[in-house]
Design a protein around this motif. Sequence first.
Motif, PDB file in Angstrom:
ATOM      1  N   UNK A   1       0.824  -1.198   0.000  1.00  0.00           N
ATOM      2  CA  UNK A   1       0.000   0.000   0.000  1.00  0.00           C
ATOM      3  C   UNK A   1       0.864   1.255   0.000  1.00  0.00           C
ATOM      4  N   UNK A   2       1.966   1.204   0.748  1.00  0.00           N
ATOM      5  CA  UNK A   2       2.859   2.364   0.802  1.00  0.00           C
ATOM      6  C   UNK A   2       3.549   2.578  -0.546  1.00  0.00           C
ATOM      7  N   UNK A   3       3.876   1.487  -1.251  1.00  0.00           N
ATOM      8  CA  UNK A   3       4.430   1.604  -2.605  1.00  0.00           C
ATOM      9  C   UNK A   3       3.437   2.340  -3.500  1.00  0.00           C
ATOM     10  N   UNK A   4       2.166   1.937  -3.417  1.00  0.00           N
ATOM     11  CA  UNK A   4       1.138   2.589  -4.235  1.00  0.00           C
ATOM     12  C   UNK A   4       0.984   4.056  -3.849  1.00  0.00           C
ATOM     13  N   UNK A   5       0.957   4.312  -2.539  1.00  0.00           N
ATOM     14  CA  UNK A   5       0.726   5.663  -2.048  1.00  0.00           C
ATOM     15  C   UNK A   5       1.828   6.621  -2.507  1.00  0.00           C
ATOM     16  N   UNK A   6       3.088   6.189  -2.356  1.00  0.00           N
ATOM     17  CA  UNK A   6       4.204   7.038  -2.762  1.00  0.00           C
ATOM     18  C   UNK A   6       4.248   7.182  -4.282  1.00  0.00           C
ATOM     19  N   UNK A   7       3.989   6.090  -5.001  1.00  0.00           N
ATOM     20  CA  UNK A   7       3.974   6.145  -6.466  1.00  0.00           C
ATOM     21  C   UNK A   7       2.926   7.134  -6.956  1.00  0.00           C
ATOM     22  N   UNK A   8       1.772   7.130  -6.313  1.00  0.00           N
ATOM     23  CA  UNK A   8       0.699   8.058  -6.699  1.00  0.00           C
ATOM     24  C   UNK A   8       1.125   9.503  -6.446  1.00  0.00           C
ATOM     25  N   UNK A   9       1.724   9.749  -5.283  1.00  0.00           N
ATOM     26  CA  UNK A   9       2.151  11.111  -4.958  1.00  0.00           C
ATOM     27  C   UNK A   9       3.214  11.614  -5.926  1.00  0.00           C
ATOM     28  N   UNK A  10       4.088  10.721  -6.361  1.00  0.00           N
ATOM     29  CA  UNK A  10       5.162  11.108  -7.275  1.00  0.00           C
ATOM     30  C   UNK A  10       4.697  11.155  -8.731  1.00  0.00           C
ATOM     31  N   UNK A  11       3.441  10.772  -8.970  1.00  0.00           N
ATOM     32  CA  UNK A  11       2.929  10.782 -10.341  1.00  0.00           C
ATOM     33  C   UNK A  11       3.379   9.602 -11.163  1.00  0.00           C
ATOM     34  N   UNK A  12       3.807   8.527 -10.497  1.00  0.00           N
ATOM     35  CA  UNK A  12       4.363   7.382 -11.216  1.00  0.00           C
ATOM     36  C   UNK A  12       3.310   6.368 -11.626  1.00  0.00           C
ATOM     37  N   UNK A  13       2.049   6.644 -11.298  1.00  0.00           N
ATOM     38  CA  UNK A  13       0.981   5.767 -11.760  1.00  0.00           C
ATOM     39  C   UNK A  13       0.560   6.153 -13.176  1.00  0.00           C
TER      40      UNK A  13
END
Length: 230
Positions: A76-88
């Motif tokens: 979940x933290x991988x997803x959360x940080x990826x989303x914040x960084x725009x990596x999704x």
Amino acid sequence: MSRRPSPTRDRGIPEATVARLPLYLRALTGLAERGIATVSSEDLAAAAGVNSAKLRKDLSHLGSYGTRGVGYEVEYLVYQISRELGLTQDWAVAIVGVGNLGRALANYGGFVSRGFRVAALLDADPEVVGDTIAGLNVVHIDELETVIKRRGVSIVVLATPAQAAQAVCDRVVNAGVTSILNFAPVVLSVPESVEVRKVDLSIELQILAFHEQRKADRESGGPLMAVENQ
């Protein structure tokens, strides 16, 4: 061409925190690949090379506080940080300057897994134009604006000689790109709306040399020790 504002900036997340998020993401990705489901703040901080108090404060900006006695859920933290960084999202990248460094960047396989796609390679050298590198044909720099528009480029990597960097930068900015990663050994002049990240390998090496010299002086009782003992 316009770019959506960074969600981290909109939410008031400090730039220092943003700079550390990729470190956390790299550490978390390694944990996920090893099948680790949860991680304590202390272990994650150690893996990322920061102290745990700083890590907890950084993650609190994302609304992630972990669970007492359990820690953070890795996936979940991988997803959360990826989303914040725009990596999704899928970010199209153009590399301008296809010398040794540009070629190495073009062949780097880690971009795709992190949300970046090298969409174009450009150079001014007729000996290089037309070459195929990492499945892409090198296009002449004269076509820069057309390529940026046609291939939806959001980020430009400058790996040009220093004397050419500012002129290319100006064209990139005029073409609507607002994010530039600069490897050229020169400070670029850009509007406030343009984000430039500079990577200067020689400066990093000089900083390492400074620390090596300090260690050598301490071991030999040289100039540094003499100053510290005054």
